[in-house]
Each structure stands twice: as C-alpha cells, then as structure tokens.
Design an enzyme around this catalytic site. Structure first.
Site, PDB file in Angstrom:
ATOM      1  N   GLU A  11       0.851  -1.194   0.000  1.00  0.00           N
ATOM      2  CA  GLU A  11       0.000   0.000   0.000  1.00  0.00           C
ATOM      3  C   GLU A  11       0.883   1.239   0.000  1.00  0.00           C
ATOM      4  O   GLU A  11       2.028   1.192   0.445  1.00  0.00           O
ATOM      5  CB  GLU A  11      -0.901  -0.079   1.252  1.00  0.00           C
ATOM      6  CG  GLU A  11      -1.740   1.119   1.557  1.00  0.00           C
ATOM      7  CD  GLU A  11      -2.793   1.444   0.501  1.00  0.00           C
ATOM      8  OE1 GLU A  11      -2.414   1.631  -0.667  1.00  0.00           O
ATOM      9  OE2 GLU A  11      -3.979   1.569   0.872  1.00  0.00           O
ATOM     10  N   ASP A  12       0.365   2.360  -0.488  1.00  0.00           N
ATOM     11  CA  ASP A  12       1.161   3.578  -0.470  1.00  0.00           C
ATOM     12  C   ASP A  12       1.282   4.130   0.957  1.00  0.00           C
ATOM     13  O   ASP A  12       2.367   4.358   1.454  1.00  0.00           O
ATOM     14  CB  ASP A  12       0.599   4.643  -1.438  1.00  0.00           C
ATOM     15  CG  ASP A  12      -0.886   4.934  -1.255  1.00  0.00           C
ATOM     16  OD1 ASP A  12      -1.537   4.334  -0.364  1.00  0.00           O
ATOM     17  OD2 ASP A  12      -1.411   5.779  -2.022  1.00  0.00           O
ATOM     18  N   ASP A  63      -3.298   5.333   6.911  1.00  0.00           N
ATOM     19  CA  ASP A  63      -3.661   6.502   7.721  1.00  0.00           C
ATOM     20  C   ASP A  63      -4.591   6.033   8.840  1.00  0.00           C
ATOM     21  O   ASP A  63      -4.139   5.597   9.894  1.00  0.00           O
ATOM     22  CB  ASP A  63      -4.301   7.533   6.781  1.00  0.00           C
ATOM     23  CG  ASP A  63      -4.676   8.831   7.454  1.00  0.00           C
ATOM     24  OD1 ASP A  63      -4.258   9.057   8.600  1.00  0.00           O
ATOM     25  OD2 ASP A  63      -5.403   9.639   6.836  1.00  0.00           O
ATOM     26  N   PHE A  73      -0.191  15.636   5.404  1.00  0.00           N
ATOM     27  CA  PHE A  73      -0.629  15.067   4.140  1.00  0.00           C
ATOM     28  C   PHE A  73       0.555  15.008   3.186  1.00  0.00           C
ATOM     29  O   PHE A  73       1.154  16.022   2.866  1.00  0.00           O
ATOM     30  CB  PHE A  73      -1.786  15.865   3.525  1.00  0.00           C
ATOM     31  CG  PHE A  73      -2.498  15.059   2.487  1.00  0.00           C
ATOM     32  CD1 PHE A  73      -3.508  14.178   2.862  1.00  0.00           C
ATOM     33  CD2 PHE A  73      -2.129  15.128   1.157  1.00  0.00           C
ATOM     34  CE1 PHE A  73      -4.145  13.385   1.915  1.00  0.00           C
ATOM     35  CE2 PHE A  73      -2.762  14.342   0.208  1.00  0.00           C
ATOM     36  CZ  PHE A  73      -3.774  13.462   0.588  1.00  0.00           C
ATOM     37  N   ARG A 121       1.617  12.626  -8.161  1.00  0.00           N
ATOM     38  CA  ARG A 121       2.101  11.231  -8.108  1.00  0.00           C
ATOM     39  C   ARG A 121       3.473  11.078  -8.754  1.00  0.00           C
ATOM     40  O   ARG A 121       4.237  10.179  -8.416  1.00  0.00           O
ATOM     41  CB  ARG A 121       1.147  10.301  -8.869  1.00  0.00           C
ATOM     42  CG  ARG A 121      -0.189  10.062  -8.216  1.00  0.00           C
ATOM     43  CD  ARG A 121      -0.875   8.875  -8.894  1.00  0.00           C
ATOM     44  NE  ARG A 121      -2.308   8.874  -8.696  1.00  0.00           N
ATOM     45  CZ  ARG A 121      -2.923   8.411  -7.613  1.00  0.00           C
ATOM     46  NH1 ARG A 121      -2.218   7.911  -6.628  1.00  0.00           N
ATOM     47  NH2 ARG A 121      -4.234   8.455  -7.507  1.00  0.00           N
TER      48      ARG A 121
HETATM   49  P1  IMP Z   1      -6.981   5.032   5.444  1.00  0.00           P
HETATM   50  O1  IMP Z   1      -8.145   4.141   5.089  1.00  0.00           O
HETATM   51  O2  IMP Z   1      -7.420   6.207   6.263  1.00  0.00           O
HETATM   52  O3  IMP Z   1      -5.829   4.285   6.091  1.00  0.00           O
HETATM   53  O4  IMP Z   1      -6.523   5.711   4.114  1.00  0.00           O
HETATM   54  C1  IMP Z   1      -5.647   5.120   3.280  1.00  0.00           C
HETATM   55  C2  IMP Z   1      -5.680   5.738   1.900  1.00  0.00           C
HETATM   56  O5  IMP Z   1      -5.929   7.152   1.942  1.00  0.00           O
HETATM   57  C3  IMP Z   1      -4.351   5.563   1.259  1.00  0.00           C
HETATM   58  O6  IMP Z   1      -4.307   4.392   0.502  1.00  0.00           O
HETATM   59  C4  IMP Z   1      -4.214   6.806   0.407  1.00  0.00           C
HETATM   60  O7  IMP Z   1      -4.773   6.556  -0.859  1.00  0.00           O
HETATM   61  C5  IMP Z   1      -5.027   7.850   1.116  1.00  0.00           C
HETATM   62  N1  IMP Z   1      -4.176   8.713   1.967  1.00  0.00           N
HETATM   63  C6  IMP Z   1      -4.128   8.771   3.318  1.00  0.00           C
HETATM   64  N2  IMP Z   1      -3.239   9.671   3.744  1.00  0.00           N
HETATM   65  C7  IMP Z   1      -2.680  10.184   2.631  1.00  0.00           C
HETATM   66  C8  IMP Z   1      -1.625  11.150   2.422  1.00  0.00           C
HETATM   67  O8  IMP Z   1      -1.016  11.720   3.329  1.00  0.00           O
HETATM   68  N3  IMP Z   1      -1.322  11.410   1.122  1.00  0.00           N
HETATM   69  C9  IMP Z   1      -1.947  10.807   0.059  1.00  0.00           C
HETATM   70  N4  IMP Z   1      -2.904   9.887   0.220  1.00  0.00           N
HETATM   71  C10 IMP Z   1      -3.280   9.583   1.492  1.00  0.00           C
HETATM   72 MG    MG Z   2      -4.083   4.170  -1.479  1.00  0.00          MG
END
Ligand code: IMP
Ligand code: MG
Length: 172
Positions: free
Chosen positions: A96-97, A100, A149, A162
């Site tokens: 995963e990238d 969060d 972010f 990206r």
């Molecule tokens: P989560 O479900 O809150 O863990 O969100 C995960 C997804 O939100 C990641 O796969 C990203 O696509 C996006 N995301 C969360 N934080 C960031 C950030 O700081 N930059 C870019 N994308 C983010």
């Molecule tokens: Mg993602």
C-alpha cells in the site's frame, strides 16, 4: 499557493527500500510470495521494491476507492477485485502507499483473507500514525510519520503530484 516541504529524498527512499527488500527476502525465502499492489498509489513503490527482492515473487494488483479528492478517509471502501491469481497456499504481502486511519487496509485484508491465502501481511511506503482508528498492523514500513498530508512517489492529492520522484508534505 500550495507549499511542498521535503520529507524523504529519492536517495533516502532508495536506501529504505533496499533495507526493506532485504528483510522481506529473508522472511519469505522458501515461501510462495505474492505482492498485491493497491492501485493507484502503490505502483511506484511496488515497482522499485520488487526489483530489489532476491527471491521469486508473483505480482497482482487490486483497485480500491475510498478517498475521492478529499484529504480524510470516507470510511467507505469499494473493492474492485481484479485478482486472477489463485492465492491458495500463497503468502500474500499487500503493498500500500500509505496507511492513515487503517480503515482501507482492514477492509482489504479481510477481503484477501476470504481468498484463503496461507498468510497475509502488510507493507506500506508510509505508516502514518496519528489518525489510526483500527488495530491494523503494518508489518513492513518504508518510513513512519506522525501526521500531515504527503504527496509524491505515487502519493496524490486530487490525482496530482504522483509523478514527483521524492516525498513531500503538502501544505495547502
Ligand atoms: P486510510 O483508510 O485512512 O488508512 O486511508 C488510506 C488511503 O488514503 C491511502 O491508501 C491513500 O490513498 C489515502 N491517503 C491517506 N493519507 C494520505 C496522504 O497523506 N497522502 C496521500 N494519500 C493519502
Ligand atoms: Mg491508497
């Protein structure tokens, strides 16, 4: 004007990926490793990571939508399953990238587990700690941050940034 504050340089990313790839190659030696990249954000990281591995590996991708163009998780995740590989008896590492809140990965890990692989672990370019809402554990992280972010090296804000080769904190 949006401000980009450097977080990780290209060289630092490369060094961290080498360290991570060595750990993964050791841990998955004599196993059946499948990397499942989460589109779109993880494709840059996955392509560099896989080329540093010294063990056999299969590659798959899955597409999710959760974020839209906002900077906070909607909590609703749609999985557009494109997994054609048979995962039975495979050792899956989800790539995963950024993690969060953890909501995306918790949902995705459950989905992957339903495909009956032998094991499922998580590898993330960035482990972002501050807003975690689930007990989702990142087994392999390239870099850890408290919050903010981030963009670049696959990470986007509203589909932009990206293509930046390094990682930045985006201040709007
Ligand atoms: P989560 O479900 O809150 O863990 O969100 C995960 C997804 O939100 C990641 O796969 C990203 O696509 C996006 N995301 C969360 N934080 C960031 C950030 O700081 N930059 C870019 N994308 C983010
Ligand atoms: Mg993602």
């Amino acid at each position: 004007m949006a401000e980009l504050i450097p977080v990780l340089t290209e060289t630092e990313i490369e060094q961290n990926i080498h360290v991570l790839a060595r750990r993964i190659s050791d841990d998955y030696r004599n196993k059946n490793l499948v990397l499942i990249g989460v589109l779109k954000g993880a494709f840059v990281f996955l392509s560099d990571l896989m080329r540093c591995l010294t063990i056999p590996v299969e590659i798959e991708f899955i597409r999710l939508s959760s974020y839209g163009i906002s900077d906070t998780s909607s909590g609703r995740i749609d999985i557009h399953d494109n997994i054609l590989l048979d995962l039975k008896d495979k050792d899956v590492l989800i790539v995963e990238d950024i993690v969060d809140t953890g909501l995306t990965l918790t949902t995705l890990a459950e989905h992957i587990k339903s495909l009956q692989p032998k094991s499922v672990k998580i590898c993330a370019l960035i482990d972002k700690l501050e807003r975690r809402k689930t007990d989702c554990k990142v087994d392999y992280a390239c870099h850890t941050v408290e919050g903010g972010f981030l963009v670049g090296y696959g990470l986007d804000y509203a589909e932009k940034y990206r293509n930046l080769p390094a990682i930045y904190h985006l201040k709007l």
